[in-house]
Design an enzyme around this catalytic site. Structure first.
Site, PDB file in Angstrom:
ATOM      1  N   TYR A 336       0.829  -1.203   0.000  1.00  0.00           N
ATOM      2  CA  TYR A 336       0.000   0.000   0.000  1.00  0.00           C
ATOM      3  C   TYR A 336       0.872   1.266   0.000  1.00  0.00           C
ATOM      4  O   TYR A 336       0.625   2.208  -0.748  1.00  0.00           O
ATOM      5  CB  TYR A 336      -0.911  -0.015   1.226  1.00  0.00           C
ATOM      6  CG  TYR A 336      -1.919   1.102   1.279  1.00  0.00           C
ATOM      7  CD1 TYR A 336      -3.065   1.064   0.483  1.00  0.00           C
ATOM      8  CD2 TYR A 336      -1.747   2.186   2.138  1.00  0.00           C
ATOM      9  CE1 TYR A 336      -4.006   2.084   0.549  1.00  0.00           C
ATOM     10  CE2 TYR A 336      -2.681   3.204   2.203  1.00  0.00           C
ATOM     11  CZ  TYR A 336      -3.810   3.151   1.412  1.00  0.00           C
ATOM     12  OH  TYR A 336      -4.740   4.162   1.469  1.00  0.00           O
ATOM     13  N   THR A 372     -13.779   5.878   8.894  1.00  0.00           N
ATOM     14  CA  THR A 372     -14.534   5.129   7.897  1.00  0.00           C
ATOM     15  C   THR A 372     -14.819   3.730   8.453  1.00  0.00           C
ATOM     16  O   THR A 372     -14.351   3.365   9.538  1.00  0.00           O
ATOM     17  CB  THR A 372     -13.744   4.989   6.589  1.00  0.00           C
ATOM     18  OG1 THR A 372     -12.534   4.245   6.846  1.00  0.00           O
ATOM     19  CG2 THR A 372     -13.376   6.358   6.012  1.00  0.00           C
TER      20      THR A 372
END
Length: 431
Positions: A336, A372
């Site tokens: 990532y 989130t």
């Protein structure tokens, strides 16, 4: 997910206990809302050194009556150590009086390659603003804007001096030469008549970006994978836009986007992304390649295709999504972090060429800890550490990333190009 610690510190017992224990005391941030679009207090204008700005005057902001909502310090004329003393003299008497969730914006000049005294003094402003951002407290933010022409600064100053920039602090933003704008801009609907495509737009940050661009007048196309098509269709219908079910990793994704947008595109937001976390020693090739393909390779391919076909019009905006993981690194996220650092490289290399050849700006947002569903699944103690390890002492919201994206997409933001803006509350990681 609710931040119970933030709620607790807002109570009298919470303030007493956290103060006695030396724990973080985050302040509830004031964000933009339809009923409260700006600050109640005014903007205090200050100067350190002899201003070197050219161009039209700054946009008009109301003057403060008592406690200023914001301070705008013009330090473009600071050229030596003596000039830095004027920065201290200007802000020292007023910094305590800035209202809660207020703003301090320092204007600096580009570093001179021929005057190392000026370069040293102007570079010193970076250390000054980042340090002030870490100590000012009460939900207030501090940012540095480097510019030479006030005519290019309006959209940036209106963003940084407003509640829309609630989670942007400790940033250094360079503003170059203004880009010509063919039409008058409606301040309330700056994206009216423009089409914006948001990849990964069905949920989370992508949905917040789509909603914010639609609020600003854009016709939004919500792109997401076929498995999320129902959510994308519902969101698009609510926003008066359209949806596009498409896997961005498909080799012909760019061509299919161009085909779906015969009237062309003005704003391209690369938001689609995935994580497949695991330490490198335990990471199979599939986990590596899938993240790199979605987060980086697809961004490169679709950007190239939409520029080459002219689908992205002159005056257009590309806003990609990086991450502080790409700037500072993160355990278990070599894939990532590599993909998001790659986005930064794309922005810095492509931005000057895209502006010169296509009249398009290229920037990125780099979110930090954003509340989130993904971060809600993080184990409690790691989640709490992520929330507190920034100058504002709390996680950001998807709308914070969306507001920053909307500023970069603004027709008057053409002088902001090649920038990677962290939306992280001035995270202590990689700061």
């Amino acid at each position: 997910m609710a931040d119970r610690y933030l709620s607790f510190t807002g109570t009298a017992p919470g303030r007493f206990l956290t103060r006695r224990l030396g724990l973080p005391q985050p302040a509830a941030l004031r964000r933009w809302s339809p009923g409260s679009p700006g600050f109640v207090g005014g903007v205090l204008h200050l100067t350190a050194g002899k201003s070197e700005l050219s161009g039209p005057a700054f946009p008009e902001f109301p003057s403060p009556s008592d406690a200023p909502a914001a301070v705008l310090l013009d330090a473009t004329g600071v050229r030596d150590v003596e000039g830095l003393a004027e920065v201290h003299a200007a802000l020292h008497p007023v910094v305590r009086s800035v209202d809660a969730s207020g703003r301090v914006v320092v204007l600096g000049a580009p570093l001179s390659s021929g005057d190392h005294h000026q370069a040293a003094a102007q570079q010193a402003l970076e250390g000054f603003t980042r340090s002030l951002g870490k100590e000012i407290g009460r939900g207030r933010t501090v940012n540095l804007v480097r510019l030479t022409d006030t005519s290019a600064a309006e959209s940036t100053l209106r963003f940084l001096l407003s509640p829309k920039s609630a989670y942007v602090s400790g940033q250094v933003i360079e503003v170059g030469q203004p880009q010509e704008v063919d039409v008058d801009i409606d301040r309330d609907l700056p994206l009216a008549g423009r089409t914006a495509l948001v990849t990964g737009g069905a949920r989370g940050i992508g949905a917040a970006v789509a909603e914010t661009l639609a609020r600003d007048g854009a016709r939004v196309v919500v792109l997401d994978v076929p498995g999320a098509s129902a959510d994308a269709e519902r969101l698009a219908a609510r926003l008066g836009g359209s949806s596009l079910a498409l896997d961005v990793t498909a080799p012909d994704a760019g061509a299919r986007i161009a085909e779906a947008l015969p009237d062309c595109l003005d704003v391209l937001v690369h938001n689609a992304g995935i994580t497949r976390d695991r330490r490198l020693a335990n990471m199979p090739a599939e986990r590596w390649s899938s993240v790199l393909d979605v987060n980086l390779a697809s961004v490169l391919r679709t950007t190239d295709a939409l520029l080459e076909t002219g689908t992205l019009r002159r005056g257009g905006r590309i806003v990609a999504t990086a991450s502080i993981a790409g700037l500072a690194g993160n355990t278990g996220q070599t894939n990532y972090g590599a993909s998001k650092a790659g986005v930064v490289g794309l922005v810095r290399s492509l931005a000057p060429r895209a502006a010169a050849e296509h009249g398009v700006t290229v920037n990125a947002v780099a979110p930090g800890f954003i509340e989130t569903k993904m971060t809600a699944a993080i184990p409690l103690f790691i989640r709490e550490a992520g929330r507190r390890m920034n100058s504002l002492g709390q996680g950001g919201l998807p709308v914070d990333v969306a507001e920053t994206t909307a500023w970069l997409a603004h027709p008057a933001s053409g002088a902001v190009n090649g920038q990677v803006v962290r939306v992280c509350g001035q995270s202590l990681l990689g700061a």
